[in-house]
Design an enzyme around this catalytic site. Structure first.
Site, PDB file in Angstrom:
ATOM      1  N   CYS A 113       0.819  -1.195   0.000  1.00 58.70           N
ATOM      2  CA  CYS A 113       0.000   0.000   0.000  1.00 58.70           C
ATOM      3  C   CYS A 113       0.861   1.256   0.000  1.00 58.70           C
ATOM      4  O   CYS A 113       0.481   2.281  -0.539  1.00 58.70           O
ATOM      5  CB  CYS A 113      -0.965  -0.011   1.181  1.00 58.70           C
ATOM      6  N   HIS A 418      -1.426   1.241   7.537  1.00 60.29           N
ATOM      7  CA  HIS A 418      -1.931   1.258   6.171  1.00 60.29           C
ATOM      8  C   HIS A 418      -1.760   2.648   5.567  1.00 60.29           C
ATOM      9  O   HIS A 418      -2.018   3.650   6.208  1.00 60.29           O
ATOM     10  CB  HIS A 418      -3.414   0.883   6.198  1.00 60.29           C
TER      11      HIS A 418
END
Lengths: 470, 891
Positions: A113, A418
């Site tokens: 990510c 994230h």
């Protein structure tokens, strides 16, 4: 001779005489006179049956005074338009993407990510995309093999993103990136480790700046540097300048706002080798910006190495950042002078927009206006001749920047959590790229990514310069 | 003869006790001693007197005995009026019960013995052990005097014991004559003393409700019938029918025809309906009856016997045929000022979703246009005007065609049919509007026009039978989409009519080997609708053969589910009548067998509230299957169908579904939202709304879709702001997922159905009556929703139009004697359950006063706020005829 009544729309034609010896067509002709509906368009209903033109009246069992119903209009018959509309569902995928207004997401290939969000942010710079598309597929000598491959992979990735609706799996790019920077290929328990997006960002820009250099050795800076690079000059004593790709926003207890953090960052208590000088330069506290980039990147220094726990810890402190950033007071004296005239012009234009007269200074503009006005007059108005490093003579920097993309991190440490990117589209809409998922966002939600909790918080923000033509 | 108080009694009490040692044991004596100290002087005296009587009763001298018994009776009677605590005489006599009993045994047969039996019977009220029924036994041997003289509580107790005794004697098959005499007495006592409920209970226990007819009078028949009708919901068959029969007879007896008609309709007994008409002589009242029949949506033809005058009959038949429905609805709309047509954008309210709106695409999306078509159709249903399909006369005729052609292929079917929905109930205008599409060269457009004709005629009957005349020619068209349009149109237009002509056209399709599956499926469904609740053998046979003829592969198709459903609809609400067919269904291919079983069971017991069937169905839902059987879906929906009849069952249903949701398998979970939607249709209960809102974000998109549709169903026609808000947020949440977004749009259309003037609730007339066609329409939609992707999201989205069967204005419109609307003040408030309440309780609470016509929300009731008029029906819903009150004096 029978008489019947015929109901047609809201009207009732009372006591129409039916000549049962004549075929029903005659009867229809009678109705044509009354209603104007041509016989072939008439549908006459008798007890659950339609009256045919050649039917036998006697078989219908018509009674005197019976009610009939007629359907039919003299309206034009609807015809399908010659060219039917084109439906979105029928379009090829590329056009669907164009209609969507923003490009596709990137599939997470296992803790990638950080890479996905970095690439989405970089992709939002149209100038970079056009530079990349001009890049030759054949390698020149100046560039090493892996950098070349990475550049080509980047170009291909951007191309693919632009034409698909469904999320793209950036596999080729990912392979090349690992090859070029093996640190991204680190494994942990058999999985790829989460990496620091800032590292990825910096490395990408560095690689691109290397490979997008103009072919011949020239004075011109490379394209990437032209877009993102800014020169920092330590004030008075040293005239050493350092070229960097981003400003740092240091977060200490006093810092509540991006602006304060930037000031703090420029005071810099850091010592580091300046690649421009090739030696360790001691930076004196205050450095100032000497040249402005088209795209100003600011990194929030949220992560620091925590010795006791041996990991990169995160500062969760809330640091607000504006949608519109003015870095005038971070600029050096020289630069400020250059900025005066364009800023004045910008203010005038904005004033006009607000319905104010350009000449009349309203009190709402306040001290700020008066001060710059005074400075402007003392410095004279000869700036127009001064060259602009980045843009052509037509457009000038104003020192004012608009937020265009935000890369956020959610989680407690740099190597976990994230990364997500939030990018402003040309249409002015904000889109969140969370790996393969894309969703529209509201502008006010973008400024809420300033930290202070466990929600996504800005890690790298990118501003675009507001240019003005003189 | 009052007993002379003994001056020495204070001191001598203990002594006397000892003298009559037989009675209290030593322990109780001690207790008595203790108590005695607390007794007031008065009580003490009473106690001593009673003790004295007990002693004297056992005296050999009959004179003395008689005197004692009479005094004792006197004491007891004087005190039994209140029953908050055990009356003192009874309390003091308790210790002597045993003595008296023994003595009674020894006594020779005589009046005195009977008298003692009477007293013992009363004493047994508190003394008798559970199940001994001593009170009753003594009563039967007693003097058979006036039963009420011993007080209500005694009678009530006796009634209870009679019921027990009755069951026992039934078991032994012994005579019950003596009991029945007593029952007679008790019933007449109860009926005279405002205790109708107890009288009814007793009669139900002894299974002799006919007795009631003799005892009701004009003061108590209303309360009695009220109790009977509400008790019927909780009785097992066939008792419920018996109870309603009695209620009907009572109503007829007291000329309360509207109520009698209601029950006749509930029983689906046309003989009774006819009797109502023949018994009543008032023409105006008959008009009111016609309105009631029209609301129920059944086909009913008046004959000479019912209405003698031909002109009158025609006028009445017009009302039954619902020809005035459109007019009334538009009157309501004009009064509420909602005539202005609404566009789908007005419903989506996208501007409230700042930023999240998908960037204005320049290209049309077929899916989005289709949803706009449906939203437009549902929102403007019945108003006769909209902004997409109908064009105001002054503008060019081009744009109407344009919207039609903004839909793709089968989408055009739904678009053309939407015109029928917009012109709903207005046959003449509707047919004129649809006419131009009949001449189209495009098959889907023709199919849509045919379907539109069916929709326009939904619930409306006309002598000319325009729907059949127009559609019949297309039943055997070579294009299957046109065939489906015609078949479905007929199903909608003639639902519940049991029209033989149509059957003879549709039945052959079912057994036509060449017909495609979808045509067969829709033919079965339409036949089911037309013969809904008729138990028609021939139709059932045709569908059964069609099911048997299907190949293995065809049985796996999504549309095949309409065959068992069509079969089930034939038995809608007919309970045991389904059994023969259910047996046959056991021989089907196992792929469809269980599905068919569940569908038949759930349809047959729909709206009965049969708890046993609910349990059967729940057991099905609880199974954890692995072989991919799909029969649990109809089982879950069936649960709702059975339980939806009354409030208590409904709440239980909701609770059981919550459990099923938690423990059930995935295919059960997918049906649960639909079942919730059915239970609370057009009745947005907050708890259910929250559950559905939660499910609308479920990770399983099938569950989410079902939940979204159900949100629309529970809010259907309410304009509920909360649901509208939820759906708006869902529209931005799912803006990328075309399928889910489609569902959200449809649900938005439902919520604003008829701009908030309509309801989908199949129950009406204070939740008593169930319109079978309405339920059939909803159930069909729900079954289609069990496989959303292949039916509604596929090319059969027009099944959504089956909902038209359930669409009814949720209004109360008052008309004068010439059937012209008049405006009178009414109070509208939450309905209160007044069953079994004493006096004249308020029937509504939290009311507001409005002028008619008014809208009635779920659970609301209206009440006339003026004495100037008398309504001709006690149930103020739909069309109500008002008669001027002759006794009214202007103040």
């Amino acid at each position: 001779m029978l008489t019947v009544s015929v109901k047609w729309q809201k009207k009732v034609f009372e006591s129409i005489e039916v000549d049962t010896l004549q075929p029903p067509y005659v009867f229809k002709a009678q109705l044509y006179d009354l209603s104007g509906v041509p016989p072939e368009r008439q549908k006459i209903m008798v007890k659950g049956r339609l009256l045919k033109d050649d039917a036998d009246w006697s078989k219908l069992g018509l009674k005197n005074g019976q009610k009939l119903m007629m359907m039919g209009t003299a309206d034009e018959i609807v015809k399908a338009p010659e060219k039917g509309p084109v439906f979105m569902e029928d379009l090829p995928e590329e056009e669907q993407a164009a209609n969507l207004g923003y490009s596709a997401g990137l599939v997470n290939l296992g803790n990638t990510c950080y890479m996905n969000s970095t690439m989405q942010c970089l992709k939002s710079v149209p100038e970079l995309k056009s530079e990349l598309s001009n890049y030759q597929s054949a390698r020149t000598k100046d560039v090493d093999q892996t950098s070349h491959m990475l550049t080509v992979a980047t170009r291909e990735l951007f191309r693919e993103l632009d034409k698909s609706v469904k999320a793209v799996a950036p596999m080729p790019f990912w392979m090349v990136l690992q090859k070029k920077y093996p640190q991204f290929a680190q494994l942990h328990n058999g999985n790829h480790m989460q990496q620091d997006a800032e590292e990825c960002w910096t490395q990408m820009l560095y690689t691109l700046s290397q490979s997008l250099k103009p072919p011949s050795p020239s004075e011109d800076p490379d394209a990437v540097r032209a877009l993102f690079g800014l020169n920092l000059r330590s004030s008075e004593e040293s005239s050493e300048t350092e070229s960097v790709f981003s400003l740092k926003c240091h977060i200490s207890h006093e810092v509540n706002h991006l602006h304060e953090g930037l000031k703090h960052g420029l005071k810099g208590e850091l010592e580091k080798t300046s690649p421009a000088l090739g030696r360790t330069a001691v930076y004196i506290k205050e450095s100032l910006i000497d040249s402005l980039p088209r795209y100003l990147t600011v990194q929030f220094v949220r992560f620091f190495w925590k010795r006791e726990s041996n990991q990169k810890a995160k500062i969760l402190r809330k640091v607000d950042y504006p949608l519109e950033l003015d870095i005038y007071d971070l600029c050096s004296e020289d630069l400020r002078k250059k900025l005066e005239a364009p800023r004045q012009k910008l203010r005038d234009i904005e004033g006009q927009k607000l319905g104010l007269q350009a000449s009349a200074k309203s009190s709402s503009n306040g001290d700020d206006v008066k001060m710059t006005d005074a400075e402007g007059s003392s410095n004279g108005s000869g700036e127009s001749s001064s060259g602009d490093q980045q843009g052509g003579a037509a457009s000038h920097m104003t020192g004012i920047y608009d937020l265009v993309s935000v890369l956020t991190h959610k989680g407690r440490s740099a190597d976990s959590g994230h990364y997500v990117s939030w990018v402003k589209q040309e249409s002015g809409k904000w889109v969140q790229y969370d790996d393969a998922n894309t969703s529209l966002q509201r502008e006010e939600d973008i400024t809420k990514l300033s930290g202070g909790g466990d929600w996504h918080m800005a890690y790298i923000v990118m501003y675009k310069a507001r240019l003005i033509s003189m | 003869m009052a007993p002379v108080p003994d001056p020495n009694s204070v001191g001598g009490g203990a002594k006397r006790d000892e003298a009559t040692t037989k009675v209290p044991s030593k322990d109780s004596k001690k207790k008595d001693d203790k108590k005695e100290e607390d007794l007031s002087e008065e009580d003490l005296q009473l106690k001593q007197n009673l003790e004295l009587y007990v002693e004297r009763v056992q005296d050999p001298n009959p004179e003395l005995q008689k005197a004692a018994l009479e005094s004792m009776r006197q004491e007891i009677r004087e005190s039994t009026s209140s029953m908050t605590s055990v009356p003192k005489p009874l309390k003091f006599l308790r210790p002597h019960y045993g003595v008296l009993k023994e003595f009674h045994l020894k006594m020779a047969e005589s009046d005195l013995k009977k008298m003692l039996a009477d007293i013992l019977s009363v004493l047994a009220l508190t003394m008798s052990a559970e199940g001994e029924r001593e009170s009753l036994n003594y009563r039967l041997t007693g003097s058979e005097g006036e039963i009420g003289s011993w007080g209500h509580e005694y009678v009530r107790n006796l009634a209870g014991e009679i019921a027990e005794e009755y069951t026992m004697r039934q078991g032994e098959e012994s005579s019950i004559e003596d009991l029945m005499d007593l029952v007679q007495q008790i019933v007449s006592f109860h009926m005279k003393h405002n205790a109708e409920t107890e009288a009814v209970d007793l009669l139900m226990d002894v299974e002799d409700l006919d007795l009631l007819l003799e005892h009701v009078d004009s003061t108590n028949f209303r309360r009695t019938c009220n109790y009977l009708t509400s008790a019927a919901k909780y009785l097992p068959g066939p008792d419920d029918m018996l109870v309603l029969d009695i209620a009907y007879m009572i109503y007829i007896k007291f000329a309360e025809y509207p109520n009698a008609l209601q029950i006749a309709l509930f029983l689906d007994n046309m003989q009774y309906v006819k009797q109502v008409f023949t018994s009543c002589t008032d023409l105006l009242k008959k008009k009111q009856f016609c309105y009631m029949i029209a609301r129920q949506g059944i086909t009913f033809v008046l004959d000479q016997e019912m209405v003698a005058n031909e002109q009158d009959r025609e006028a009445l038949q017009d009302i039954v045929n619902n020809t005035k429905l459109s007019e009334g609805y538009l009157t309501l709309a004009r009064d509420i000022e909602v005539m202005e047509a609404k566009t789908p954008e007005d419903i989506y309210k996208a501007h409230l979703l700042d930023g999240r709106v998908s960037s204005g695409a320049s290209v049309d999306s077929a899916r989005q246009n289709l949803s706009a078509t449906f939203v437009n159709a549902f929102v403007n249903a019945g108003f006769g005007q909209d902004k997409l399909m109908t064009v105001p006369s002054d503008s060019t005729s081009g744009s109407a065609g344009n919207w039609l052609f903004k839909n793709k292929e089968h989408g055009k079917t739904s678009a053309a049919a939407s015109l029928g929905m917009i012109q709903l109930w207005d046959v003449n205008t509707g047919l004129a509007q649809l006419d131009k599409y009949f001449h189209s060269s495009d098959n889907p457009v023709i199919a849509g026009a045919l379907l539109g004709v069916g929709i326009v005629n939904c619930g409306i009957k006309d002598d000319c039978d325009p729907a059949f005349a127009l559609l019949a020619d297309f039943i055997d068209n070579e294009d299957s989409s046109v065939r489906i349009g015609a078949i479905m149109g007929l199903g909608i237009a003639y639902a519940g009519s049991q029209n033989d002509q149509i059957r003879s056209r549709l039945s052959p399709i079912l057994n036509d080997a060449k017909a495609p599956l979808d045509v067969i499926a829709f033919a079965a469904l339409s036949l089911g609708m037309i013969y809904v609740g008729s138990c028609n053998e021939e139709v059932a046979q045709s569908i059964i053969f069609a099911l048997m003829d299907r190949s293995e592969a065809e049985l796996g198709e999504a549309l095949t589910r309409f065959l068992p459903l069509g079969l089930g609809l034939l038995y809608l609400g007919k309970q045991e009548s389904v059994e023969a067919t259910a047996e046959v269904s056991k021989t089907f291919n196992e792929k469809i067998r269980k599905y068919c079983d569940m569908t038949l069971l759930s349809c047959a017991y729909a709206g009965t509230g049969n708890v046993l069937k609910v349990q059967d169905l729940l057991a099905q839902c609880g199974e954890h299957l692995e072989n991919g059987d799909i029969h649990q879906g109809p089982a879950v929906i069936g649960l709702a169908m059975v339980a939806m009849s009354e409030e208590l069952g409904l709440d239980m249903g909701i609770r059981s579904l919550e459990r099923v949701l938690q423990y059930g398998e995935q295919n059960v979970r997918r049906a649960v939202p639909l079942a919730l939607g059915l239970l609370c249709i057009s009745n947005p209960k907050v708890t259910v709304m929250d559950t559905l809102s939660r499910l609308s974000h479920d990770t399983d998109s099938e569950v989410a879709m079902a939940a979204i549709i159900s949100l629309g169903l529970i809010g259907a026609g309410t304009n509920n702001a909360r649901i509208a808000g939820m759906l708006r947020n869902l529209s931005s949440y799912y803006y990328k997922d075309a399928s889910l977004l489609f569902c959200v749009r449809i649900a938005q259309g439902f919520v604003h159905m008829g701009k908030g003037l309509l309801t989908l609730n199949p129950f009406h007339s204070e939740r008593l009556l169930l319109s079978p066609t309405a339920l059939a329409g909803i159930v069909t939609l729900l079954h289609a929703c069990l496989d959303m992707r292949s039916i509604i999201l596929g090319k059969y989205h027009y099944v959504l139009y089956f909902l038209v069967l359930a669409m009814q204005p949720r209004m109360m419109l008052t008309v004068d004697e010439n059937l012209k609307p008049i405006s009178v003040p009414v109070r509208v408030g939450q309905a209160v359950d007044v069953v079994g309440q004493a006096g004249r309780p308020k029937t509504i609470t939290g009311f507001q006063t409005h002028s008619t016509p008014v809208l009635l929300a779920a659970g609301e009731r209206a009440e006339l706020a003026t004495e100037k008029y008398i309504p001709l029906s006690p149930i103020l819903e739909g069309f109500i005829i008002l008669k001027e009150n002759p006794d009214y004096r202007e103040e």
